[in-house]
Scaffold this motif. Structure first.
Motif, PDB file in Angstrom:
ATOM      1  N   GLY A 240     -67.020  15.250  68.251  1.00 42.77           N
ATOM      2  CA  GLY A 240     -65.447  14.746  68.423  1.00 42.77           C
ATOM      3  C   GLY A 240     -64.500  15.884  68.405  1.00 42.77           C
ATOM      4  N   PRO A 241     -63.258  15.823  68.852  1.00 45.85           N
ATOM      5  CA  PRO A 241     -62.310  16.813  68.915  1.00 45.85           C
ATOM      6  C   PRO A 241     -61.926  17.189  67.224  1.00 45.85           C
ATOM      7  CG  PRO A 241     -61.391  14.884  69.556  1.00 45.85           C
ATOM      8  CD  PRO A 241     -62.847  14.785  69.498  1.00 45.85           C
ATOM      9  N   ILE A 242     -61.559  18.276  66.962  1.00 45.22           N
ATOM     10  CA  ILE A 242     -61.165  18.751  65.700  1.00 45.22           C
ATOM     11  C   ILE A 242     -59.738  18.412  65.615  1.00 45.22           C
ATOM     12  CG2 ILE A 242     -60.872  20.627  64.036  1.00 45.22           C
ATOM     13  CD1 ILE A 242     -63.084  22.000  65.299  1.00 45.22           C
ATOM     14  N   VAL A 243     -59.267  17.363  64.645  1.00 45.21           N
ATOM     15  CA  VAL A 243     -57.747  16.885  64.318  1.00 45.21           C
ATOM     16  C   VAL A 243     -57.552  17.617  63.169  1.00 45.21           C
ATOM     17  CG1 VAL A 243     -58.427  14.949  65.777  1.00 45.21           C
ATOM     18  CG2 VAL A 243     -58.569  14.800  63.206  1.00 45.21           C
ATOM     19  N   GLY A 244     -58.220  18.139  62.406  1.00 47.72           N
ATOM     20  CA  GLY A 244     -57.699  18.675  61.185  1.00 47.72           C
ATOM     21  C   GLY A 244     -58.639  19.653  60.436  1.00 47.72           C
ATOM     22  N   SER A 245     -57.882  20.378  59.330  1.00 43.07           N
ATOM     23  CA  SER A 245     -58.752  21.803  58.709  1.00 43.07           C
ATOM     24  C   SER A 245     -58.149  21.749  57.187  1.00 43.07           C
ATOM     25  CB  SER A 245     -58.487  22.761  59.616  1.00 43.07           C
ATOM     26  OG  SER A 245     -57.108  23.417  59.390  1.00 43.07           O
ATOM     27  N   ILE A 246     -59.250  22.153  56.343  1.00 42.86           N
ATOM     28  CA  ILE A 246     -59.018  22.262  55.209  1.00 42.86           C
ATOM     29  C   ILE A 246     -59.874  23.509  54.430  1.00 42.86           C
ATOM     30  CG2 ILE A 246     -59.046  21.323  52.700  1.00 42.86           C
ATOM     31  CD1 ILE A 246     -59.943  18.509  53.905  1.00 42.86           C
ATOM     32  N   ASP A 247     -58.938  24.644  54.265  1.00 44.40           N
ATOM     33  CA  ASP A 247     -59.275  25.846  53.896  1.00 44.40           C
ATOM     34  C   ASP A 247     -58.948  26.256  52.505  1.00 44.40           C
ATOM     35  OD1 ASP A 247     -60.449  27.464  56.746  1.00 44.40           O
ATOM     36  OD2 ASP A 247     -58.997  25.604  57.158  1.00 44.40           O
ATOM     37  N   GLN A 248     -60.064  26.770  51.867  1.00 46.55           N
ATOM     38  CA  GLN A 248     -59.483  27.337  50.288  1.00 46.55           C
ATOM     39  C   GLN A 248     -58.552  28.418  50.587  1.00 46.55           C
ATOM     40  OE1 GLN A 248     -63.052  27.896  47.666  1.00 46.55           O
ATOM     41  NE2 GLN A 248     -61.791  29.826  46.861  1.00 46.55           N
ATOM     42  N   ALA A 249     -57.532  28.536  49.845  1.00 51.15           N
ATOM     43  CA  ALA A 249     -56.431  29.598  50.034  1.00 51.15           C
ATOM     44  C   ALA A 249     -56.834  31.040  49.690  1.00 51.15           C
ATOM     45  CB  ALA A 249     -55.164  28.910  49.610  1.00 51.15           C
ATOM     46  N   TYR A 250     -57.278  30.877  48.548  1.00 49.36           N
ATOM     47  CA  TYR A 250     -57.707  32.459  47.882  1.00 49.36           C
ATOM     48  C   TYR A 250     -59.108  32.482  47.409  1.00 49.36           C
ATOM     49  CZ  TYR A 250     -52.664  31.985  47.370  1.00 49.36           C
ATOM     50  OH  TYR A 250     -51.482  31.608  47.620  1.00 49.36           O
ATOM     51  N   PHE A 251     -59.658  33.792  47.530  1.00 44.03           N
ATOM     52  CA  PHE A 251     -61.160  33.679  46.998  1.00 44.03           C
ATOM     53  C   PHE A 251     -61.185  33.645  45.428  1.00 44.03           C
ATOM     54  CE2 PHE A 251     -64.724  36.522  45.497  1.00 44.03           C
ATOM     55  CZ  PHE A 251     -65.812  35.867  46.113  1.00 44.03           C
ATOM     56  N   PHE A 252     -60.033  34.563  44.797  1.00 43.67           N
ATOM     57  CA  PHE A 252     -60.111  34.283  43.311  1.00 43.67           C
ATOM     58  C   PHE A 252     -58.874  33.459  42.941  1.00 43.67           C
ATOM     59  CE2 PHE A 252     -62.103  38.587  44.045  1.00 43.67           C
ATOM     60  CZ  PHE A 252     -63.137  38.262  43.378  1.00 43.67           C
ATOM     61  N   GLN A 253     -58.973  32.368  42.234  1.00 43.01           N
ATOM     62  CA  GLN A 253     -58.193  31.547  41.885  1.00 43.01           C
ATOM     63  C   GLN A 253     -58.210  30.896  40.469  1.00 43.01           C
ATOM     64  OE1 GLN A 253     -57.862  29.127  45.590  1.00 43.01           O
ATOM     65  NE2 GLN A 253     -59.846  28.140  44.891  1.00 43.01           N
ATOM     66  N   LEU A 254     -57.315  30.850  39.683  1.00 44.34           N
ATOM     67  CA  LEU A 254     -57.381  30.318  38.446  1.00 44.34           C
ATOM     68  C   LEU A 254     -57.878  28.505  38.400  1.00 44.34           C
ATOM     69  CD1 LEU A 254     -57.326  30.402  35.144  1.00 44.34           C
ATOM     70  CD2 LEU A 254     -54.712  29.742  35.415  1.00 44.34           C
ATOM     71  N   THR A 255     -57.121  27.845  39.445  1.00 48.37           N
ATOM     72  CA  THR A 255     -57.353  26.595  40.036  1.00 48.37           C
ATOM     73  C   THR A 255     -57.204  26.583  41.354  1.00 48.37           C
ATOM     74  OG1 THR A 255     -55.034  25.788  39.727  1.00 48.37           O
ATOM     75  CG2 THR A 255     -56.678  25.581  37.752  1.00 48.37           C
ATOM     76  N   PRO A 256     -58.068  25.711  42.065  1.00 49.28           N
ATOM     77  CA  PRO A 256     -58.095  25.630  43.449  1.00 49.28           C
ATOM     78  C   PRO A 256     -56.745  25.530  44.175  1.00 49.28           C
ATOM     79  CG  PRO A 256     -59.646  24.345  42.683  1.00 49.28           C
ATOM     80  CD  PRO A 256     -59.093  24.476  41.581  1.00 49.28           C
TER      81      PRO A 256
END
Length: 289
Positions: A240-256
């Motif tokens: 079906g169509p893509i209505v949203g996205s979730i992407d990790q912001a940084y490669f190195f990060q203390l917490t997500p």
């Protein structure tokens, strides 16, 4: 210097949670009673969440590196879906972006969700010593609870339940468990992570008045091999169509940190809750080894 201040605030938030996050003595781990101490605890914890999330800056300090547009083209429905939204909130009237951040706390389930201008839109507060990972989901400054989420154990797949304080229809029966202040809870949706898939894959289903479940969103890893977490949210199945996205912001990060987008005519509150549950699922994987 800004990064140093931010890390300092995060560790301060972790220390503060030792005093604020523990439940008052005498409260059961899987239910709530009408306790002023409980409400004070959650309100205090929510204020702590916002202070930690915003660091040393003002309330509306913009997120300078937030993307100007989603990483993939989103195609929302032409009109809002039939049926209730989570908390009976209005649907989005345009594409909405959120910066999601998991804070350093004892439960690991305390997150803040901010608009690109830095305004805290939502926050979560995870309980301690709870068998089903009870987590409270608040609007803005934490004075209004939108939903509660729980993790289902002893199931073949990994399941998370989303409980609303508003029924989806007049005839829906409340659950046996009550929320803060003895308020009635109603089943709203379930997020299931399916095992033995080539890519990470969750399905969000909405409850009907009769207790039946109807698939609503499919959340799947964008690529077969990922060095960071990247997901697309499809409506009406994986094709079906893509209505949203979730992407990790940084490669190195203390917490997500995540950058999350949802298209117009969608349930923003439900999307925000689902985004935090995806992060909690990662946390549970890490804690279980």
């Amino acid at each position: 210097m800004t990064k140093l201040l931010h890390v300092t605030v995060l560790f301060a938030a972790a220390a503060s949670s030792l005093a604020l996050s523990a439940r008052p003595k005498g409260l059961e781990s899987n239910s709530f009673n009408d306790s002023a101490a409980t409400q004070l605890l959650l309100a205090s914890s929510s204020s702590r969440l916002h202070s930690a999330a915003l660091g040393a800056g003002p309330v509306h300090e913009p997120i300078e590196d937030f993307p100007k547009e989603p990483p993939v083209k989103l195609k929302g429905p032409d009109k809002p879906h039939s049926g209730a939204t989570l908390g009976n909130a209005p649907v989005t009237n345009a594409t909405v972006g959120l910066r999601v951040h998991r804070l350093i706390t004892i439960s690991g389930r305390d997150l803040s969700l901010s608009a690109p201008d830095g305004t805290v839109m939502y926050s979560t507060q995870g309980e301690w010593f709870t068998l089903h990972a009870h987590t409270h989901f608040f609007e803005g400054d934490g004075l209004t609870e939108v939903a509660m989420t729980t993790k289902t154990y002893w199931s073949f797949h990994k399941e998370y339940e989303i409980h609303s304080y508003s029924p989806i229809c007049p005839e829906q029966q409340p659950e046996s468990e009550s929320g803060i202040g003895g308020k009635k809870l109603f089943r709203f949706a379930r997020l299931t992570e399916y095992l033995f898939k080539i890519r990470e894959h969750w399905v969000l289903e909405r409850y009907g008045c009769d207790g039946s479940l109807t698939p609503f969103w499919d959340i799947q890893a964008r690529w077969l091999f990922n060095y960071i977490h990247q997901y697309d949210i499809h409506e009406g199945g994986l094709y079906g169509p893509i209505v949203g996205s979730i992407d990790q912001a940084y490669f190195f990060q203390l917490t997500p940190y995540y950058n999350a987008f949802i298209s117009k005519n969608e349930d923003r509150d439900l999307f925000a809750v689902a985004t935090t549950l995806v992060d909690m699922a990662h946390l549970h994987k890490q804690s279980s080894g």
